[in-house]
Design an enzyme around this catalytic site. Structure first.
Site, PDB file in Angstrom:
ATOM      1  N   ASP A   1      -2.425   2.419  -5.800  1.00 40.08           N
ATOM      2  CA  ASP A   1      -4.184   2.353  -6.078  1.00 40.08           C
ATOM      3  C   ASP A   1      -4.384   1.617  -6.090  1.00 40.08           C
ATOM      4  O   ASP A   1      -5.320   1.487  -4.714  1.00 40.08           O
ATOM      5  CB  ASP A   1      -4.325   2.860  -7.420  1.00 40.08           C
ATOM      6  CG  ASP A   1      -5.448   3.517  -7.159  1.00 40.08           C
ATOM      7  OD1 ASP A   1      -6.191   3.791  -5.731  1.00 40.08           O
ATOM      8  OD2 ASP A   1      -6.360   3.807  -8.376  1.00 40.08           O
TER       9      ASP A   1
ATOM     10  N   SER B   1     -12.157   6.441  -6.446  1.00 37.52           N
ATOM     11  CA  SER B   1     -11.365   6.820  -5.969  1.00 37.52           C
ATOM     12  C   SER B   1     -11.452   8.619  -5.913  1.00 37.52           C
ATOM     13  O   SER B   1     -11.948   8.943  -7.357  1.00 37.52           O
ATOM     14  CB  SER B   1     -10.248   6.595  -6.437  1.00 37.52           C
ATOM     15  OG  SER B   1      -9.205   5.359  -7.012  1.00 37.52           O
TER      16      SER B   1
ATOM     17  N   GLN C   1      -5.162   9.041  -0.199  1.00 33.27           N
ATOM     18  CA  GLN C   1      -5.936   8.942  -0.864  1.00 33.27           C
ATOM     19  C   GLN C   1      -6.852   8.874   0.056  1.00 33.27           C
ATOM     20  O   GLN C   1      -7.348   8.792   1.214  1.00 33.27           O
ATOM     21  CB  GLN C   1      -6.304   7.320  -1.966  1.00 33.27           C
ATOM     22  CG  GLN C   1      -7.219   7.612  -2.822  1.00 33.27           C
ATOM     23  CD  GLN C   1      -7.028   6.175  -3.321  1.00 33.27           C
ATOM     24  OE1 GLN C   1      -7.856   5.069  -3.209  1.00 33.27           O
ATOM     25  NE2 GLN C   1      -6.438   5.772  -4.329  1.00 33.27           N
TER      26      GLN C   1
END
Length: 293
Positions: free
Chosen positions: A210, A234, A284
Site C-alpha cells: 500500500d 485508497s 489499487q
C-alpha cells in the site's frame, strides 16, 4: 531486527476472541486514520488462521469503506465461505463501533505445478547505494512550514518497518509532470525469525504493497501527496501471489498507472526478487480529489 519491525509483527498477531472473530490493534501514531496496508494485512492474518497451513493465499481483493480510527481496536469477522478440493475462500469484514470499515475476499490454493511465464524484470540500479526513502522524507519535512509538516505526517505513515529505496525519487516539494512509473526497492527492516512461515512473509508484503502505489497516479499531473487541496484515499486494493519469496530480502516494486479520471487513479505494481522472479502483483484504485479552495 528493528523495534519498528517488531511492532509490525506485533500488530500482525491478532487476538482470537471467538470462533472466526479476531481483534487487531494499531500502534501509537500521529495519523488520524489507520494505514490501509495494516487493515489489509491484518484481515489476511485473520483468514490465514482459519485455513490449513498447506494452503497459501493466491489472491486478495478488498474495499476500503470508512476511515479506520487508530485509537480503538478493529474487529475482524471471518466467513468460511468454501473449502474445496484445491481452493479455499474466505470473506473478512473489519468493523469499528458496529460499522464496517473494510471488507475483503481471500482465495487460498494448494501448491500445484503448471504452465509458467512472466514479464522480464526492469533493468535498474540495485538497492545498494540508494538513499533510504524514510531518511529523505525526514529531510523533506524539515524544510516545510509547521502546517505542511502536519499534513506530511498525516499523509505518510512511517516507513520504518519497511525499508524503501526509490531508484528515481519523487520531488514532493516542487513536483513536475513525470511518466507515471516508479521503481522502489523494498524489504522488511530486519531479519525475520527463522521459523517464520510463508503466511507471515505474504502478510508483510501485503502491508508494504500500500506504500507509494497511489502516488504513481499523481505523477503526470505534478500533484504531490502533500498538496493541501488534495483529498487522497485508497478505494480498493488487490494482490496476487505467484511464487515464493522472503519479505526480509530486497524486492523490486515496479509501479505504473495507465489511467486517472473522475477523481480516481488506477495504479498497478509488480514485485520481483533479486534473481528476476515476478513473485507478486497488485492493483489499487485511489481517490485523488482536488478541491478548489
Amino acid at each position: 531486527m528493528t523495534k519498528a519491525l517488531e511492532h509490525l509483527l506485533d500488530i500482525l498477531k491478532l487476538e482470537k476472541i471467538d470462533a472466526n472473530i479476531y481483534r487487531g490493534f494499531t500502534p501509537e501514531t500521529r495519523n488520524r486514520r489507520v494505514f490501509g496496508g495494516q487493515v489489509f494485512a491484518q484481515a489476511m492474518r485473520a483468514a490465514q488462521d482459519t485455513v490449513d497451513i498447506e494452503r497459501l493465499v493466491h489472491s486478495q481483493h478488498a474495499y476500503f469503506l470508512r476511515p479506520g480510527d487508530p485509537s480503538i481496536p478493529i474487529l475482524y469477522e471471518v466467513d468460511a465461505i468454501r473449502d474445496g478440493g484445491s481452493f479455499t475462500t474466505r470473506r473478512v469484514v473489519a468493523s469499528q463501533r458496529g460499522k464496517a470499515i473494510f471488507n475483503t475476499e481471500i482465495s487460498f490454493q494448494i501448491l500445484e505445478e503448471g504452465l509458467c511465464h512472466q514479464t522480464k524484470m526492469p533493468a535498474c540500479q540495485g538497492p545498494e547505494g540508494l538513499e533510504d526513502d524514510y531518511h529523505r522524507w525526514t529531510k523533506i519535512r524539515e524544510q516545510l512550514d509547521p502546517q505542511a509538516k502536519k499534513r506530511a505526517s498525516k499523509n505518510r505513515p512511517s516507513l520504518r518497518p519497511i525499508l524503501m529505496r526509490s531508484v528515481d525519487p519523487i520531488d514532493y516539494i516542487e513536483p513536475s509532470p513525470r511518466k507515471p512509473e516508479q521503481l522502489v526497492w523494498i524489504k522488511a527492516a530486519g531479519e525475520l525469525p527463522a521459523d517464520a512461515d510463508t503466511n507471515l512473509h505474504y502478510a508483510i508484503l501485503a502491508y508494504a504493497s500500500d506504500f507509494s502505489l497511489m502516488s504513481t497516479s499523481l505523477m503526470p499531473h505534478a500533484v504531490s501527496i502533500m498538496n493541501p487541496k488534495l483529498q487522497p484515499a485508497s478505494l480498493d486494493h488487490c494482490i496476487w501471489f505467484h511464487d515464493s519469496f522472503r519479505a526480509d530480502e530486497w524486492l523490486l516494486y515496479h509501479m505504473d498507472s495507465q489511467r486517472s479520471s473522475r477523481a480516481r487513479g488506477l495504479s498497478r505494481g509488480t514485485f520481483y526478487s533479486q534473481d528476476g522472479r515476478l513473485v507478486a502483483s497488485t492493483i489499487q484504485e485511489g481517490l485523488m480529489r482536488l478541491h478548489k479552495d
